[in-house]
Design an enzyme around this catalytic site. Structure first.
Site, PDB file in Angstrom:
ATOM      1  CD  GLU B  34      -2.279  -1.660   2.620  1.00 23.53           C
ATOM      2  OE1 GLU B  34      -2.142  -0.891   3.596  1.00 23.53           O
ATOM      3  OE2 GLU B  34      -2.750  -2.809   2.725  1.00 23.53           O
ATOM      4  CD  GLU B  65      -3.406  -4.781   4.980  1.00 24.17           C
ATOM      5  OE1 GLU B  65      -4.583  -5.182   4.851  1.00 24.17           O
ATOM      6  OE2 GLU B  65      -3.111  -3.586   5.161  1.00 24.17           O
ATOM      7  CG  PHE B  88       1.739   0.388  10.981  1.00 22.53           C
ATOM      8  CD1 PHE B  88       2.384   1.012  12.050  1.00 22.53           C
ATOM      9  CD2 PHE B  88       1.272   1.171   9.938  1.00 22.53           C
ATOM     10  CE1 PHE B  88       2.561   2.398  12.062  1.00 22.53           C
ATOM     11  CE2 PHE B  88       1.448   2.550   9.939  1.00 22.53           C
ATOM     12  CZ  PHE B  88       2.089   3.163  11.011  1.00 22.53           C
ATOM     13  CG  ASP B  90       0.497  -3.082  15.021  1.00 23.30           C
ATOM     14  OD1 ASP B  90       0.338  -3.144  16.235  1.00 23.30           O
ATOM     15  OD2 ASP B  90       1.435  -2.430  14.488  1.00 23.30           O
ATOM     16  CG  PHE B  91      -1.604  -3.405   9.308  1.00 24.84           C
ATOM     17  CD1 PHE B  91      -2.208  -3.052  10.511  1.00 24.84           C
ATOM     18  CD2 PHE B  91      -1.202  -2.382   8.451  1.00 24.84           C
ATOM     19  CE1 PHE B  91      -2.403  -1.718  10.858  1.00 24.84           C
ATOM     20  CE2 PHE B  91      -1.400  -1.040   8.791  1.00 24.84           C
ATOM     21  CZ  PHE B  91      -2.000  -0.711   9.993  1.00 24.84           C
ATOM     22  CG  HIS B 134      -1.160   1.897  13.910  1.00 23.96           C
ATOM     23  ND1 HIS B 134      -2.491   1.784  14.214  1.00 23.96           N
ATOM     24  CD2 HIS B 134      -1.106   2.111  12.565  1.00 23.96           C
ATOM     25  CE1 HIS B 134      -3.216   1.932  13.113  1.00 23.96           C
ATOM     26  NE2 HIS B 134      -2.402   2.120  12.097  1.00 23.96           N
TER      27      HIS B 134
END
Ligand SMILES: Cc1ncc(C[n+]2csc(CCOP(=O)(O)OP(=O)(O)O)c2C)c(N)n1
Lengths: 332, 331
Positions: B34, B65, B88, B90-91, B134
């Site tokens: 992205e 993702e 990130f 976290d993703f 994040h």
């Protein structure tokens, strides 16, 4: 080339021996699966297997339109796809029995047959799990300009997985040569698809601008004709397609699913088997068109049976991998 | 550390230079994620790459993702060398099936016939005031999965050398960058070099205690070692650089030499990388140890937003200093 799905016409340019080959491939898949069921019943096969019996026209009709170098991804119900793409039965049986001679050296089993030589990127036991891989393969073919097309096979159960729509969107945006083939055999395991699938299936693909259509998955000529058209489109750079094939699995969800009346009736099973059997109906058409006679077809069936028996015997006799191989091939 | 003549580059510049060099060397290398093209990512790590390599090779994706990570797997199997960008760490939760059930297993399940030469770059690290979704450091999850390799550079030099190795590797590699480190400067040679996986580096030599630190925690450990030095304690700082493969030998040897070890890692202290490394040291150096091996990691809470709250969740120089001093029998 003109294509007719009308029972009275032959696809122009398709020769008799080609139709015979298609017949042979379907018979081979059915015979293979019958042997798998036998192996299970005789307790010779570790684990379970999901049989493709009843759905043969889909895999064969689609793969007949592909080149050897084209890619497929397959599912937990994948034996038919792998055989239709050219896998050899002896190494497939060997894999199902966990033998060293198997396609995956016994590391994959029934749900993970993979074979670079026939463009088989692998069967996947995660429902919808290969949508990304198939679309990525199509990205490679486009970037490297190889002219290859990828077919992503999945059951209608995978329509519940979000990743499918993520990659359909990307395939449409990037005009990738990938065909999403949904085999709607009516049941997500033990649940009728109408309980899990809202709205119109085809509209899901169409919403992304993906060419979407449906076909009778029990009519191998119709599947083949449609596949040829979609493959040609994709190869010419006209982008992805979504094809829903109406079909039916004759056996249980897996070999151990014997009592099925709580989710579908014997009468329903009987109707599909008697009225819509892809092999019988195609044989009838071949005879009617004088593409082959009953004797020739019986000869094919007999030869396939002999071949499958030999393949099973090969697999039974083949040695298991050595335990020391358990930690080989984790990394390339 | 580099012996070649070097310039100062930031961590972000080092990452970008590794990508640019590999993309020049090998046309199959491409990037997707992205906002990776003109935007060069929110951290500007990739700025300039689309200008040199074009949109054919630096592809902006939708916010999907799972989808584009899965495509990375398929593309890697069929002739490209994708570098997938997950903005990130976290993703990573969204990519888990693609990484764990697909990328990590394709080679094994296929009996060694298919390969997945893919890199997935992502971030870790708290203290950016970005709150719980994040700020996580989830590298332990991936280090747990056979079939994946996990790299965790702590300097610009290591970032460049390890990323080039990752791109050339025939296996899926997850590459963690500490987002707080992007502006950190360090020497990076002009000449080409790579750093092999599974080779730890002693970042500072010492005699009294070993501090094993990863990624973001290496600078913390070096700061603590500096403080310890002033207090008369000589600390050795060892950076494994990759959590898998793991250079167990160097870690164990250092602990045998110093007889004490602390492991500092920004992942959660429970069930994490610090626990695994502590266990490797305890098994390998038990008879040389004068104290139990200590783990230090993020506090077992979702990372909070408010600065005074967030700051106490991550190991600090002061905390490592105090823990090390106590282990050495000093107060
Ligand atoms: C992600 C995931 N969820 C659940 C399962 C368990 N499971 C295996 S097959 C299946 C049903 C699949 O139905 P469908 O996709 O229609 O394929 P079919 O079996 O009918 O060929 C389920 C739920 C799985 N393998 N993967």
């Amino acid at each position: 080339m003109t294509i007719a799905t009308d029972q009275s016409k032959v696809i122009e340019g398709v020769k008799a021996d080609h139709w015979t080959r298609i017949y042979r491939r379907m018979v081979m898949i059915r015979e293979f699966e019958d042997q798998v069921n036998e192996l299970y019943m005789r307790a010779l096969m570790p684990g379970l297997a999901h049989l493709y019996v009843g759905e043969e026209a889909v895999a064969v009709g689609i793969c007949e339109a592909l080149r050897q170098t084209d890619y497929i991804t397959s599912t937990h119900r994948g034996h038919g796809h792998c055989l239709a793409k050219g896998a050899s039965p002896d190494r497939m049986f060997a894999e199902l029995l966990g033998k060293e001679a198997g396609y995956c050296r016994g590391k994959g089993g029934s749900m993970h047959i993979a074979d670079p030589a026939t463009g088989n990127l692998g069967a996947n036991a995660i429902v919808g799990g290969s949508a990304g891989i198939a679309t990525g393969a199509a990205l490679s073919s486009k970037r490297l300009d190889t002219g290859q097309v990828t077919v992503c096979f999945f059951g209608e159960g995978a329509l519940g997985q979000g990743v499918l729509y993520e990659v359909m969107n990307l395939a449409a945006l990037w005009k990738l040569p990938v065909i999403y083939v949904c085999e709607n055999n009516l049941y997500n395991e033990y649940t009728h698809y109408s309980e899990t699938t809202a709205g119109d299936m085809l509209a899901r693909g169409a919403a992304f601008g993906v060419h979407a259509e449906g076909v009778d998955g029990q009519d191998v000529r119709a599947v083949y004709a449609t596949a040829q058209r979609l493959v040609e489109r994709a190869r010419k750079g006209e982008g992805p397609a979504f094809l829903v094939c109406d079909t039916y699995r004759y056996h249980g969800h897996h070999v151990g699913d014997i009592n099925r009346e709580y989710y579908r009736s014997k009468q329903e099973e009987q109707e599909w088997k008697t009225k819509r059997d892809p092999i019988k109906n195609f044989a009838g058409w071949m005879i009617q068109q004088r593409v082959a006679d009953e004797m020739a077809l019986e000869e094919i069936r007999k030869n396939v049976r002999v071949e499958m028996k030999a393949a099973v015997e090969f697999a039974i006799a083949a040695p298991y991998p050595k335990p020391e191989e358990a930690d080989e091939n984790v990394y390339a | 550390m580099p012996e070649l003549p070097a310039r100062e580059l930031t961590f972000a510049q080092a990452v970008r230079e590794a990508l640019a060099e590999e993309m020049r060397r090998d046309k199959r290398v491409c990037i997707f994620g992205e906002d990776v093209a003109e935007a060069g990512t929110p951290f500007k790590v990739l700025s300039g790459l689309v200008e040199e390599f074009g949109r054919e090779r630096v592809l902006d994706t939708p916010i999907s993702e799972a989808g584009f990570t899965g495509m990375g797997v398929g593309a890697a199997m069929t002739g490209l060398r994708p570098v997938v960008d997950i903005m990130f760490g976290d993703f990573l939760t969204l990519t888990m099936d693609q990484l764990v059930n697909q990328a990590a297993k394709v080679h094994y399940m296929s009996g060694g016939t298919w390969k997945v030469p893919m890199v997935l770059r992502t971030t870790l690290g708290a203290t950016r005031r970005s709150a719980a979704q994040h700020s996580q450091s989830l590298h332990a999850w991936l280090s747990h999965v056979p079939g994946l390799k996990v790299a965790m550079p702590s300097t610009p030099y290591d970032a460049k050398g390890l990323l080039k190795t990752a791109i050339r590797d025939e296996n899926p590699v997850v590459f963690f960058e500490d987002k707080m480190m992007y502006k950190l400067k360090g020497p990076v040679p002009e000449q080409e070099y790579t750093i092999p996986f599974g080779v730890a580096e002693v970042k500072r030599e010492g005699e009294d205690i070993t501090i094993v630190a990863t990624s973001s925690m290496v600078q913390v450990a070096l700061g603590a070692a500096e403080m310890l030095g002033k207090a008369g304690i000589s600390a050795e700082v060892v950076d494994p650089r990759t959590t898998w493969p793991l250079d167990e030998k160097t870690l164990v040897e250092s602990a045998k030499k110093t007889s004490r070890a602390i492991v500092v890692d920004e992942g959660y202290g429970r069930y994490g990388v610090s626990g695994e490394i502590a266990s490797v040291i305890a098994e390998g150096a038990f008879y040389s140890l004068d104290a139990p091996v200590k783990r230090m990691g993020a506090m077992h809470v979702p990372i909070p937003f408010s600065p005074p709250l967030e700051d106490v969740t991550v190991p600090t120089e002061q905390a490592v200093f105090q823990a090390a001093r106590a282990m050495c029998g000093k107060r």
